[in-house]
Design an enzyme around this catalytic site. Structure first.
Site, PDB file in Angstrom:
ATOM      1  N   ASN A   1       0.756  -1.203  -0.197  1.00 26.35           N
ATOM      2  CA  ASN A   1      -0.078   0.100   0.091  1.00 26.35           C
ATOM      3  C   ASN A   1       0.757   1.279  -0.042  1.00 26.35           C
ATOM      4  O   ASN A   1       0.301   2.342   0.278  1.00 26.35           O
ATOM      5  CB  ASN A   1      -1.086  -0.060   1.089  1.00 26.35           C
ATOM      6  CG  ASN A   1      -0.321  -0.140   2.664  1.00 26.35           C
ATOM      7  OD1 ASN A   1       0.949  -0.071   2.683  1.00 26.35           O
ATOM      8  ND2 ASN A   1      -1.265  -0.572   3.539  1.00 26.35           N
TER       9      ASN A   1
ATOM     10  N   ARG B   1       3.051   7.460  11.532  1.00 21.38           N
ATOM     11  CA  ARG B   1       2.616   6.868  12.598  1.00 21.38           C
ATOM     12  C   ARG B   1       2.561   8.122  13.760  1.00 21.38           C
ATOM     13  O   ARG B   1       3.347   9.087  13.804  1.00 21.38           O
ATOM     14  CB  ARG B   1       3.360   5.668  13.405  1.00 21.38           C
ATOM     15  CG  ARG B   1       3.394   4.609  12.907  1.00 21.38           C
ATOM     16  CD  ARG B   1       1.978   3.651  12.943  1.00 21.38           C
ATOM     17  NE  ARG B   1       2.065   2.420  12.200  1.00 21.38           N
ATOM     18  CZ  ARG B   1       1.766   2.285  11.054  1.00 21.38           C
ATOM     19  NH1 ARG B   1       1.128   3.120  10.222  1.00 21.38           N
ATOM     20  NH2 ARG B   1       1.473   1.056  10.574  1.00 21.38           N
TER      21      ARG B   1
ATOM     22  N   GLN C   1      -5.387   3.438  18.498  1.00 23.67           N
ATOM     23  CA  GLN C   1      -6.569   3.252  17.606  1.00 23.67           C
ATOM     24  C   GLN C   1      -7.502   2.128  17.715  1.00 23.67           C
ATOM     25  O   GLN C   1      -7.008   1.063  18.054  1.00 23.67           O
ATOM     26  CB  GLN C   1      -5.675   2.921  16.141  1.00 23.67           C
ATOM     27  CG  GLN C   1      -5.021   4.055  15.688  1.00 23.67           C
ATOM     28  CD  GLN C   1      -4.533   4.137  13.867  1.00 23.67           C
ATOM     29  OE1 GLN C   1      -4.014   4.976  13.550  1.00 23.67           O
ATOM     30  NE2 GLN C   1      -4.659   2.771  13.562  1.00 23.67           N
TER      31      GLN C   1
ATOM     32  N   HIS D   1      -7.735   5.989   9.953  1.00 16.24           N
ATOM     33  CA  HIS D   1      -6.363   5.248   9.419  1.00 16.24           C
ATOM     34  C   HIS D   1      -6.858   4.417   8.206  1.00 16.24           C
ATOM     35  O   HIS D   1      -7.258   3.373   8.186  1.00 16.24           O
ATOM     36  CB  HIS D   1      -5.987   4.197  10.323  1.00 16.24           C
ATOM     37  CG  HIS D   1      -4.439   3.871  10.056  1.00 16.24           C
ATOM     38  ND1 HIS D   1      -3.546   3.391  10.769  1.00 16.24           N
ATOM     39  CD2 HIS D   1      -3.875   3.971   8.754  1.00 16.24           C
ATOM     40  CE1 HIS D   1      -2.423   2.959  10.191  1.00 16.24           C
ATOM     41  NE2 HIS D   1      -2.633   3.408   9.090  1.00 16.24           N
TER      42      HIS D   1
END
Ligand code: NDP
Length: 386
Positions: A147, A285, A314, A333
Site C-alpha cells: 500500500n 505513525r 486506534q 487510518h
C-alpha cells in the site's frame, strides 16, 4: 493443524457491501523498482471487494479450512475480556492490520505460548512489541509495498487539501453557503513552496515523485542517501537530519517507521523550528508527533495545518484532541486500506501463510523479525530498544 487468529475492522454500519462503485481494478505489472506483486498459489476472492473488514476475512477462510486449519476472525480487540485476548491463548498465528491494530504487547506475547507468526496485513509492524517477538522467537512479517503508493496518493491529497483550504471550503457548500472570502482567506498555491519528507523509502520517494511536477522545491532526510541519479532527476536537496530540514520547508511529510529513534520526534522544540504557517502531514505513525505539541502549534498559528490518518491509540477515543483541533484534515487510518491496497495485502498475507505452513522461506522483503533477530526489511528500517 494451526489456529490462525485474524483481527480486522468492523463491517460498514449499513452492512457488508452487496455492490461496489466500480466494476474492476486496474491490473498492475509490479511495484516501482521491480519488486513483484504478491505471488500466492491462488486467491479465493474477487479483486475490488472489501476484504479488510470482518466479513471480508482477507479472503482466507476457504484456503485455510480446506487445509484443515482453524480461522478465527474478530474485531473485538480491546480490554482483557476481548475475543482477541481469549483466542490468543492458543493461537499459532495472529494477523492484524495497522488500521485496526491488535496490539501484541510483551504481556500478550507472554500469554500466547503457541504463537509463532505475527503477520501485518499492510505495512508497519510497530503494534507488535518487536523486542518481545525477538525474545520469544516469534516471526513477524508484513506485506512490503502493498500500500505504499496508496499512502503516497493520500499524502499528496492531504498536502493539496490543506494548502488550498479544501475541506473548510467544501463545508461551506454542504452548509448551503457561497462564502468565497471565508474559503480563500487561508488558501494558497503549492507551486514554488519547499516540500520536505522525513524518510525517502518506498512511500517518501513515491511522494517526491508525485510532487515533482507541481514545480515545488523538494527536500528529504533519510538515514541512507538516495542514488545520485534520483537526486538529480527530481532535483532533491538532502539534509543530514530532520532538524536540519524542517526550518526551510513550507510543507513537511513524515514517512518514516515508528521506532525508538523516531518516537516523539516532532515535539514542541522541533515544531518551533519550523516556518510559521508550515503544514505537517503525518501518515506514518501518530507517536512520531507529540500529540499535544501538535494541538498547541495549530492553536498558536505556528502550524497552518496538520493532516494525516494515524492516531494513538486506534481507534481514537471520541475526545481525542486531534478530532477538534483547528485547521486539521484528519481521516481515520484509511490511506493504506483502499480496495486496491486490500487486494494486494490479502494476496500477500496468503503468500506469507502458504510459505510458513509449507515450511518454505518467506521473502526477505516481507520479514521484520525472524530467528530471534530483526531480519530482511526489518533489519533495514527498524531498530530495537536494546
Ligand atoms: P520503507 O521501509 O520503504 O521506508 C522507510 C524509510 O524510513 C527508510 O528509507 C528508512 O531509512 C527511513 N528511516 C528510518 N528511520 C529513520 C529516521 N530516524 N530518520 C529518517 N529516515 C528514517 O517504508 P514505507 O515507505 O513503505 O513506509 C514507511 C512507514 O509508513 C511505515 O513504517 C508505516 O509506519 C507507515 N505506513 C503507513 C500506512 C498508512 O496506512 N497510513 C501504510 C503503510 C505504511 P533507511 O532504510 O534508509 O535506513
Amino acid at each position: 493443524m494451526a489456529k490462525i487468529l485474524c483481527v480486522l475492522y468492523d463491517d460498514p454500519v449499513d452492512g457488508y457491501p452487496a455492490t461496489y462503485a466500480r466494476d474492476d481494478l486496474p491490473v498492475l505489472d509490479g511495484y516501482p523498482g521491480g519488486q513483484t506483486l504478491p505471488t500466492p498459489s491462488a486467491v479465493d476472492f474477487t479483486p475490488g471487494k472489501l476484504l479488510g473488514s470482518v466479513s471480508g476475512e482477507l479472503g482466507l477462510r476457504t484456503f485455510l479450512e480446506a487445509a484443515g486449519h482453524t480461522l478465527v476472525v474478530t474485531s473485538d480487540k480491546e480490554g482483557d475480556g476481548s475475543a482477541f485476548d481469549r483466542e490468543l491463548a492458543d493461537a499459532d498465528v495472529v494477523i492484524s492490520q495497522p488500521f485496526w491494530p491488535a496490539y501484541l504487547t510483551a504481556e500478550r506475547i507472554e500469554r500466547a505460548p503457541n504463537l509463532k507468526l505475527a503477520i501485518t496485513a499492510g505495512i508497519g509492524s510497530d503494534h507488535v512489541d518487536l523486542d518481545a517477538a525477538i525474545r520469544h522467537g516469534v516471526t513477524v512479517a508484513e506485506v512490503t509495498y502493498c500500500n505504499s503508493i496508496s499512502v503516497a496518493e493520500h499524502v499528496v491529497m492531504m498536502i493539496l487539501s490543506l494548502v488550498r483550504n479544501y475541506l473548510p471550503s467544501n463545508k461551506w457548500v454542504l452548509d448551503g453557503g457561497w462564502n468565497i472570502a471565508d474559503c480563500v482567506a487561508r488558501s494558497y498555491d503549492l507551486e514554488g513552496m519547499d516540500v520536505g519528507t522525513v524518510a525517502a523509502g518506498r512511500i517518501g520517494l513515491a511522494v517526491l515523485r508525485r510532487l515533482a511536477p507541481f514545480d515545488v522545491r523538494l527536500h528529504y532526510t533519510d538515514r541512507h542517501r538516495l542514488p545520485r541519479e534520483v537526486e538529480e532527476e527530481l532535483n532533491l536537496t538532502w539534509h543530514p537530519s530532520t532538524a536540519d530540514m524542517v526550518p526551510v520547508c513550507d510543507v513537511v511529510t513524515i514517512n518514516a517507521p515508528l521506532h525508538p529513534e523516531t518516537e516523539g520526534m516532532f515535539d514542541d522544540k522541533l515544531i518551533a523550528s519550523m516556518k510559521r504557517g508550515a503544514y505537517l502531514i503525518n501518515t506514518a505513525r501518530a507517536k512520531i508527533c507529540d500529540r499535544d505539541a501538535v494541538v498547541r502549534a495549530l492553536e498558536s498559528g505556528r502550524l497552518a495545518g496538520y493532516a494525516g490518518d494515524v492516531w494513538y491509540p486506534q481507534p481514537a477515543p471520541a475526545d481525542h484532541p486531534w478530532r477538534s483541533m483547528p485547521h486539521h484534515g484528519m481521516t481515520p487510518h484509511i490511506s493504506g486500506s483502499s480496495l486496491s491496497a486490500q487486494t494486494r495485502y490479502a494476496a500477500g498475507t496468503r503468500e506469507i501463510l502458504e510459505c510458513w505452513l509449507e515450511g518454505k522461506p518467506i521473502r526477505d522483503e516481507y520479514l521484520i523479525v525472524q530467528g530471534g533477530h530483526l531480519a530482511g526489511a526489518g533489519a533495514h528500517s527498524y531498530s530495537t530498544k536494546s
